[in-house]
Design a protein around this motif. Structure first.
Motif, PDB file in Angstrom:
ATOM      1  N   ASP A  80       0.806  -1.221   0.000  1.00 57.51           N
ATOM      2  CA  ASP A  80       0.000   0.000   0.000  1.00 57.51           C
ATOM      3  C   ASP A  80       0.838   1.270   0.000  1.00 57.51           C
ATOM      4  O   ASP A  80       0.344   2.335  -0.307  1.00 57.51           O
ATOM      5  CB  ASP A  80      -0.925   0.039   1.224  1.00 57.51           C
ATOM      6  CG  ASP A  80      -2.026  -0.999   1.139  1.00 57.51           C
ATOM      7  OD1 ASP A  80      -2.213  -1.567   0.053  1.00 57.51           O
ATOM      8  OD2 ASP A  80      -2.700  -1.220   2.151  1.00 57.51           O
ATOM      9  N   VAL A  81       2.099   1.166   0.368  1.00 60.29           N
ATOM     10  CA  VAL A  81       2.953   2.341   0.479  1.00 60.29           C
ATOM     11  C   VAL A  81       3.807   2.411  -0.780  1.00 60.29           C
ATOM     12  O   VAL A  81       4.859   1.811  -0.863  1.00 60.29           O
ATOM     13  CB  VAL A  81       3.847   2.269   1.743  1.00 60.29           C
ATOM     14  CG1 VAL A  81       4.663   3.536   1.882  1.00 60.29           C
ATOM     15  CG2 VAL A  81       2.991   2.036   2.971  1.00 60.29           C
ATOM     16  N   SER A  82       3.326   3.130  -1.747  1.00 59.78           N
ATOM     17  CA  SER A  82       4.015   3.213  -3.032  1.00 59.78           C
ATOM     18  C   SER A  82       5.349   3.946  -2.884  1.00 59.78           C
ATOM     19  O   SER A  82       5.377   5.134  -2.572  1.00 59.78           O
ATOM     20  CB  SER A  82       3.133   3.930  -4.042  1.00 59.78           C
ATOM     21  OG  SER A  82       3.816   4.074  -5.265  1.00 59.78           O
ATOM     22  N   GLY A  83       6.441   3.211  -3.068  1.00 59.97           N
ATOM     23  CA  GLY A  83       7.770   3.809  -3.004  1.00 59.97           C
ATOM     24  C   GLY A  83       8.185   4.257  -1.621  1.00 59.97           C
ATOM     25  O   GLY A  83       9.221   4.885  -1.459  1.00 59.97           O
ATOM     26  N   GLY A  84       7.383   3.955  -0.611  1.00 62.40           N
ATOM     27  CA  GLY A  84       7.671   4.415   0.740  1.00 62.40           C
ATOM     28  C   GLY A  84       8.272   3.329   1.607  1.00 62.40           C
ATOM     29  O   GLY A  84       8.218   2.150   1.293  1.00 62.40           O
ATOM     30  N   VAL A  85       8.851   3.776   2.701  1.00 59.74           N
ATOM     31  CA  VAL A  85       9.439   2.872   3.683  1.00 59.74           C
ATOM     32  C   VAL A  85       8.644   3.006   4.970  1.00 59.74           C
ATOM     33  O   VAL A  85       8.380   4.116   5.425  1.00 59.74           O
ATOM     34  CB  VAL A  85      10.923   3.235   3.947  1.00 59.74           C
ATOM     35  CG1 VAL A  85      11.513   2.312   4.993  1.00 59.74           C
ATOM     36  CG2 VAL A  85      11.730   3.193   2.667  1.00 59.74           C
ATOM     37  N   ILE A  86       8.264   1.886   5.549  1.00 58.43           N
ATOM     38  CA  ILE A  86       7.548   1.893   6.822  1.00 58.43           C
ATOM     39  C   ILE A  86       8.580   1.815   7.940  1.00 58.43           C
ATOM     40  O   ILE A  86       9.461   0.960   7.927  1.00 58.43           O
ATOM     41  CB  ILE A  86       6.568   0.712   6.910  1.00 58.43           C
ATOM     42  CG1 ILE A  86       5.479   0.883   5.860  1.00 58.43           C
ATOM     43  CG2 ILE A  86       5.983   0.588   8.305  1.00 58.43           C
ATOM     44  CD1 ILE A  86       4.539  -0.291   5.739  1.00 58.43           C
ATOM     45  N   THR A  87       8.449   2.713   8.902  1.00 63.97           N
ATOM     46  CA  THR A  87       9.339   2.713  10.057  1.00 63.97           C
ATOM     47  C   THR A  87       8.625   2.080  11.236  1.00 63.97           C
ATOM     48  O   THR A  87       7.522   2.491  11.595  1.00 63.97           O
ATOM     49  CB  THR A  87       9.759   4.151  10.433  1.00 63.97           C
ATOM     50  OG1 THR A  87      10.415   4.751   9.327  1.00 63.97           O
ATOM     51  CG2 THR A  87      10.687   4.148  11.639  1.00 63.97           C
ATOM     52  N   MET A  88       9.265   1.069  11.819  1.00 61.01           N
ATOM     53  CA  MET A  88       8.775   0.466  13.060  1.00 61.01           C
ATOM     54  C   MET A  88       9.712   0.892  14.172  1.00 61.01           C
ATOM     55  O   MET A  88      10.904   1.097  13.945  1.00 61.01           O
ATOM     56  CB  MET A  88       8.748  -1.056  12.951  1.00 61.01           C
ATOM     57  CG  MET A  88       7.734  -1.560  12.001  1.00 61.01           C
ATOM     58  SD  MET A  88       7.587  -3.348  12.158  1.00 61.01           S
ATOM     59  CE  MET A  88       6.431  -3.668  10.858  1.00 61.01           C
ATOM     60  N   HIS A  89       9.174   1.024  15.356  1.00 60.51           N
ATOM     61  CA  HIS A  89       9.986   1.424  16.497  1.00 60.51           C
ATOM     62  C   HIS A  89      10.335   0.197  17.321  1.00 60.51           C
ATOM     63  O   HIS A  89       9.522  -0.712  17.468  1.00 60.51           O
ATOM     64  CB  HIS A  89       9.261   2.474  17.318  1.00 60.51           C
ATOM     65  CG  HIS A  89       9.078   3.742  16.545  1.00 60.51           C
ATOM     66  ND1 HIS A  89      10.011   4.736  16.517  1.00 60.51           N
ATOM     67  CD2 HIS A  89       8.091   4.135  15.719  1.00 60.51           C
ATOM     68  CE1 HIS A  89       9.607   5.704  15.717  1.00 60.51           C
ATOM     69  NE2 HIS A  89       8.441   5.363  15.217  1.00 60.51           N
ATOM     70  N   VAL A  90      11.549   0.189  17.831  1.00 58.82           N
ATOM     71  CA  VAL A  90      12.067  -0.939  18.593  1.00 58.82           C
ATOM     72  C   VAL A  90      12.289  -0.495  20.030  1.00 58.82           C
ATOM     73  O   VAL A  90      12.983   0.490  20.282  1.00 58.82           O
ATOM     74  CB  VAL A  90      13.400  -1.449  18.001  1.00 58.82           C
ATOM     75  CG1 VAL A  90      13.896  -2.663  18.762  1.00 58.82           C
ATOM     76  CG2 VAL A  90      13.257  -1.751  16.521  1.00 58.82           C
ATOM     77  N   VAL A  91      11.701  -1.220  20.957  1.00 56.41           N
ATOM     78  CA  VAL A  91      11.905  -0.966  22.380  1.00 56.41           C
ATOM     79  C   VAL A  91      12.634  -2.167  22.955  1.00 56.41           C
ATOM     80  O   VAL A  91      12.236  -3.305  22.726  1.00 56.41           O
ATOM     81  CB  VAL A  91      10.558  -0.760  23.117  1.00 56.41           C
ATOM     82  CG1 VAL A  91      10.770  -0.593  24.604  1.00 56.41           C
ATOM     83  CG2 VAL A  91       9.815   0.427  22.537  1.00 56.41           C
ATOM     84  N   VAL A  92      13.712  -1.898  23.677  1.00 52.84           N
ATOM     85  CA  VAL A  92      14.459  -2.974  24.318  1.00 52.84           C
ATOM     86  C   VAL A  92      14.010  -3.041  25.771  1.00 52.84           C
ATOM     87  O   VAL A  92      14.092  -2.066  26.508  1.00 52.84           O
ATOM     88  CB  VAL A  92      15.983  -2.725  24.260  1.00 52.84           C
ATOM     89  CG1 VAL A  92      16.726  -3.831  24.995  1.00 52.84           C
ATOM     90  CG2 VAL A  92      16.449  -2.635  22.823  1.00 52.84           C
ATOM     91  N   GLN A  93      13.536  -4.196  26.150  1.00 53.71           N
ATOM     92  CA  GLN A  93      13.097  -4.419  27.529  1.00 53.71           C
ATOM     93  C   GLN A  93      13.498  -5.825  27.929  1.00 53.71           C
ATOM     94  O   GLN A  93      12.860  -6.788  27.519  1.00 53.71           O
ATOM     95  CB  GLN A  93      11.591  -4.261  27.659  1.00 53.71           C
ATOM     96  CG  GLN A  93      11.104  -4.544  29.055  1.00 53.71           C
ATOM     97  CD  GLN A  93       9.595  -4.557  29.141  1.00 53.71           C
ATOM     98  OE1 GLN A  93       8.900  -4.452  28.151  1.00 53.71           O
ATOM     99  NE2 GLN A  93       9.084  -4.704  30.332  1.00 53.71           N
TER     100      GLN A  93
END
Length: 133
Positions: A80-93
């Motif tokens: 669905d994201v044409s030419g885009g990059v999805i950013t996910m956030h990483v939490v270290v616990q």
């Protein structure tokens, strides 16, 4: 990779704003596989590092992603994201750390990252409450 399977371009942002794990992933990639890959790709110069995939929480669109699901099952917008990059956030616990605050959060953390610290601490608290139920 299965022929014809949809793909999505992802990157993962860690606590200090560094992006890791940038790449193209297929929709059937399990969240647990992504987390294992991130542990192996974690920058060596960071003071906070996960020891295992269980130490990581992946967050997308305000939701913690479940290890037992794939990207498609987690409702990541595949294709669905044409030419885009999805950013996910990483939490270290680290599991069962007993801490209710992020160890990297201190008085020297600049503006926006103070908000990230506050949100991470809220996640810690919510996770502990869920685990106690």
């Amino acid at each position: 990779m299965a022929e014809g399977e949809e793909q999505v371009e992802l990157k993962f942002r860690i606590y200090d704003g560094t992006d890791i794990g940038h790449g193209t992933y297929i929709s059937s990639t399990a969240i647990s596989v992504l987390k294992q890959r991130l542990v192996h790709q974690w920058p060596q110069d960071k003071s906070i590092a996960p020891k295992s995939a269980g130490d990581i929480k992946l967050i997308h669109a305000g939701k913690i992603l479940d290890d037992g699901r794939t990207l498609a099952e987690s409702r990541i917008p595949i294709g669905d994201v044409s030419g885009g990059v999805i950013t996910m956030h990483v939490v270290v616990q680290p599991p069962n750390s007993g801490k209710k605050t992020a160890s990297w959060c201190g008085s020297s953390v600049p503006g926006l990252w103070r908000d990230v610290c506050r949100l991470q601490n809220e996640i810690f608290t919510a996770t502990e409450e869920i685990n106690q139920e």
